[in-house]
Every structure is written in structure tokens, then in C-alpha cells.
Design an enzyme around this catalytic site. Structure first.
Site, PDB file in Angstrom:
ATOM      1  N   TRP A 101       0.822  -1.209   0.000  1.00 24.73           N
ATOM      2  CA  TRP A 101       0.000   0.000   0.000  1.00 24.73           C
ATOM      3  C   TRP A 101       0.856   1.259   0.000  1.00 24.73           C
ATOM      4  CZ3 TRP A 101      -4.252  -1.319  -1.887  1.00 24.73           C
ATOM      5  CH2 TRP A 101      -4.801  -2.576  -1.605  1.00 24.73           C
ATOM      6  N   ASP A 171      -1.219   6.753   6.431  1.00 20.50           N
ATOM      7  CA  ASP A 171      -2.339   5.886   6.063  1.00 20.50           C
ATOM      8  C   ASP A 171      -2.523   4.909   7.218  1.00 20.50           C
ATOM      9  OD1 ASP A 171      -4.082   3.983   5.090  1.00 20.50           O
ATOM     10  OD2 ASP A 171      -2.902   3.497   3.308  1.00 20.50           O
ATOM     11  N   LYS A 195     -11.944  -1.641   8.145  1.00 21.45           N
ATOM     12  CA  LYS A 195     -11.193  -2.538   9.013  1.00 21.45           C
ATOM     13  C   LYS A 195     -11.661  -2.400  10.463  1.00 21.45           C
ATOM     14  CE  LYS A 195      -8.154  -2.774   5.449  1.00 21.45           C
ATOM     15  NZ  LYS A 195      -7.890  -3.920   4.579  1.00 21.45           N
TER      16      LYS A 195
END
Length: 358
Positions: A101, A171, A195
Site C-alpha cells: 500500500w 495511512d 477494518k
């Protein structure tokens, strides 16, 4: 069937939250309508919206000089949105690479301006987190970007570097709200909700006021943080049901005793599974080095790919869901986000211990 949900995202939601949403689905607060049917300008929805903002500020102890924004497009849109705001001519976007990511975030920034890699653990297949002493900075850094937790490789920053020359941007999609944070270390935090915060569809951004003062006339209106801050994230129709669910999840976290209590339980859950790995005499092998292990995503392999397949098939029969590793790396992965109950982790630990003895 009793299901143990270890999906990496979208992931488990607290049962109590789902039950409340079910009870209110057809008639929210006496309106005779679902919250999904309400106008985002109605007083009933605006109360939900503001409650979610206030609860997040309370739980994470967000200082007054930060704004909470509700955006769309997931973390993936943030990969473009943040360099569009801050990566101006003569400035450098500095990225710390710890997994897929962070690579994707860097890829998007390269399309917009000049970038640098402050540090990377790619050469070790992302088994670790860089040492602070290995980080390389520039006086012209527009920002330093970090991915706090790495869902695919199972690593996590235990502590964050003190960055003073530029904003630290993170992030935190896969570990926000899982532990206390020193918000003032960061200029901007962003996180897809799917999440720990709620269902997919809403992205949370926590941004310091001085960053909202940047001149962004070159940026399309919808891609400006200013636009959403000035309208309390109501510039256009927000993902109302996702924000309603976010609000309920935040209420649930508060009922559990807050982020500190959640962190304590998360450590217990992760320890159960890591102990099953460490005490297996090499039958299970964790991907991450011990000092970089994630409390959210526990990645491991059995001695062979064939045994991985047998393990996963048997686990599925017993009601364990989502234990397959990411398609890019294979193996096994247990995602133990906030809503995954302790009982599920006990059951997985017991299964792992019994399976290796077969």
C-alpha cells in the site's frame, strides 16, 4: 453455523452494532424511514453525522486545531488527493516503503510531482519496519508519508518518528482506533473505514488546520480538503449509512472502555495466535520479525504450500473465514481487528495447536 470472521477487509463488525442497525433499519428514531432513506440535510441524519465526528475526537483525543472529515474513494483516492494538495513545484513527497500500500501511494504521487524514498524494507520482502536512523529526509520535503500497519505482510509501526521539518502523513486504514495515538505527531491521518471503523464506503481524514490553509486553487473542488472542512463533510451527499454505522462502532468502542481498553484486548488476541506460531517448533513460520509484528494482521506459513492448502480447507470446514493470505503473497493470515472477539482468537489458537499434531 458458528463463523469466526478473520477477513482482512471488509471485516468483522461488532455483533451489538449489527443488531442495533437491524432493529433500526426500517424505522430510525421514529421517522418511519431507514437511515438510508433520510435526507443528509435532515436534523435526524445531521445528529448522527455530528455524533460520529464528536466521538472520534473524544476517543482519539484529537486536539482542537484538527478537523475530522468524512470522504469517499477509500485510502486509494487519498494516494492522489494528498499529493495534489501538497506536492508543489520544488517540493518532494517523501515515502517510507513498508509494503504494497505504501508502494501504491508512491506510484500515484509520482504522477503528480517529485518523490523520494525515505527508507524501504522491500529487499527483505517487507518482514520489518525501518529503523529511525535509516530514514532519509530532505529540506524540501512537502511531507513524509508512512503506512502505519501493513495488512499483506503483517508488520506495524510500534512507534512513529518525530518529524519536524515537514508534516508526517499516515495511512492508518488497518489499525486506526486499535491503540492510543499522539495525534499531534501528524499533519494528516487518513483511513478507509472497512477494518476498524465500520463498513466500506466512508474514509476518515484527520487534518491539522494549518494544512487547510494551503493555496489549492489548482486542485479540483471535490479533491480539496478545504472543500470538505468548510462544509462539515456535507458539501455533497455523504455515504450516510456508512457514517451511521461508523457512529455506532465508535459508540461501541466507548462502551468497551475506549481505545486503551481495546488495545489491551487486541494484545491478548494477537498473543494467542503468535504463541501458537512460536510454540509450534517451526511448524508455523511467521512472516514478520518479532519486533515488527502487527496486532491487526498475523501472517504465517506452514512447512509447505500443500499443507497451507490442507490447513485452510480444514479451517473453512470448522467455520473459520478469511484465513487465506493475500493473493500476492499466499500463505495464511488472521486479521484480528477490534470487532473480532477474543473467543474467535482462542478458537483459532486451539485449532492451530491441534492441527500441527495431526
Amino acid at each position: 453455523m458458528n463463523v469466526f470472521n478473520f477477513n482482512a477487509g471488509p471485516s468483522a463488525l461488532p455483533k451489538a452494532v449489527l443488531e442495533k442497525a437491524q432493529s433500526e433499519l426500517l424505522n430510525f428514531k421514529g421517522t418511519g424511514m431507514s437511515v438510508m432513506e433520510l435526507s443528509h440535510r435532515s436534523k435526524e441524519y445531521e445528529a448522527v453525522h455530528q455524533s460520529a465526528i464528536d466521538l472520534l475526537k473524544e476517543l482519539l483525543r484529537i486536539p482542537d486545531n484538527y478537523q475530522v472529515l468524512f470522504l469517499q474513494g477509500g485510502a486509494s483516492l487519498q494516494f492522489s488527493m494528498l499529493p495534489l494538495q501538497f506536492l508543489k513545484e520544488g517540493k518532494i513527497g517523501n515515502y517510507i516503503l513498508t509494503g504494497v500500500w505504501s508502494e501504491k501511494a508512491l506510484k500515484e504521487a509520482k504522477l503528480i510531482g517529485e518523490t523520494q524514498i525515505a527508507a524501504s524494507t522491500k529487499e527483505s520482502n517487507y518482514t520489518s519496519i525501518p529503523e529511525f536512523s535509516d530514514l532519509s529526509f530532505n529540506k524540501n520535503d512537502a511531507y513524509v508519508h508512512v503506512t502505519s500497519n501493513n495488512t499483506i505482510y503483517g508488520t506495524q509501526w510500534a512507534e512513529f518518528p518525530d518529524i519536524t521539518h515537514a508534516p508526517l502523513i499516515a495511512d492508518m486504514s488497518s489499525d486506526i482506533l486499535s491503540r492510543p495515538l499522539d495525534i499531534e505527531k501528524f499533519g494528516l491521518i487518513y483511513a478507509g473505514a472497512q477494518k476498524n471503523l465500520g463498513p466500506s464506503g466512508v474514509t476518515v481524514a484527520i487534518i491539522r488546520d494549518d494544512l487547510l490553509a494551503e493555496n489549492v486553487e489548482h486542485v479540483p473542488t471535490m479533491l480539496r480538503y478545504q472543500t470538505h472542512a468548510e462544509s462539515n463533510s456535507l458539501y455533497h451527499t455523504p455515504p450516510t449509512f456508512a457514517i451511521y454505522m461508523l457512529n455506532e462502532v465508535l459508540s461501541w468502542v466507548k462502551d468497551q472502555g475506549g481505545v486503551e481498553a481495546i488495545e489491551k484486548i487486541n494484545k491478548q488476541k494477537a498473543k494467542l495466535i503468535y504463541d501458537a506460531i512460536d510454540e509450534s517448533e517451526g511448524f508455523y513460520t511467521g512472516h514478520a520479525v518479532k519486533e515488527a509484528r502487527s496486532l491487526m494482521n498475523i501472517t504465517f506459513n506452514l512447512p509447505s504450500e500443500e499443507q497451507n492448502k490442507v490447513f485452510l480447507a480444514k479451517a473453512k470446514e470448522l467455520g473459520f473465514v478469511g484465513l487465506n493470505g493475500h493473493r500476492s503473497v499466499g500463505g495464511c493470515r488472521a486479521s484480528t481487528y477490534n470487532a473480532v472477539p477474543l473467543e474467535a482468537c482462542i478458537a483459532l489458537s486451539d485449532f492451530m495447536n491441534s492441527f500441527r499434531k495431526l
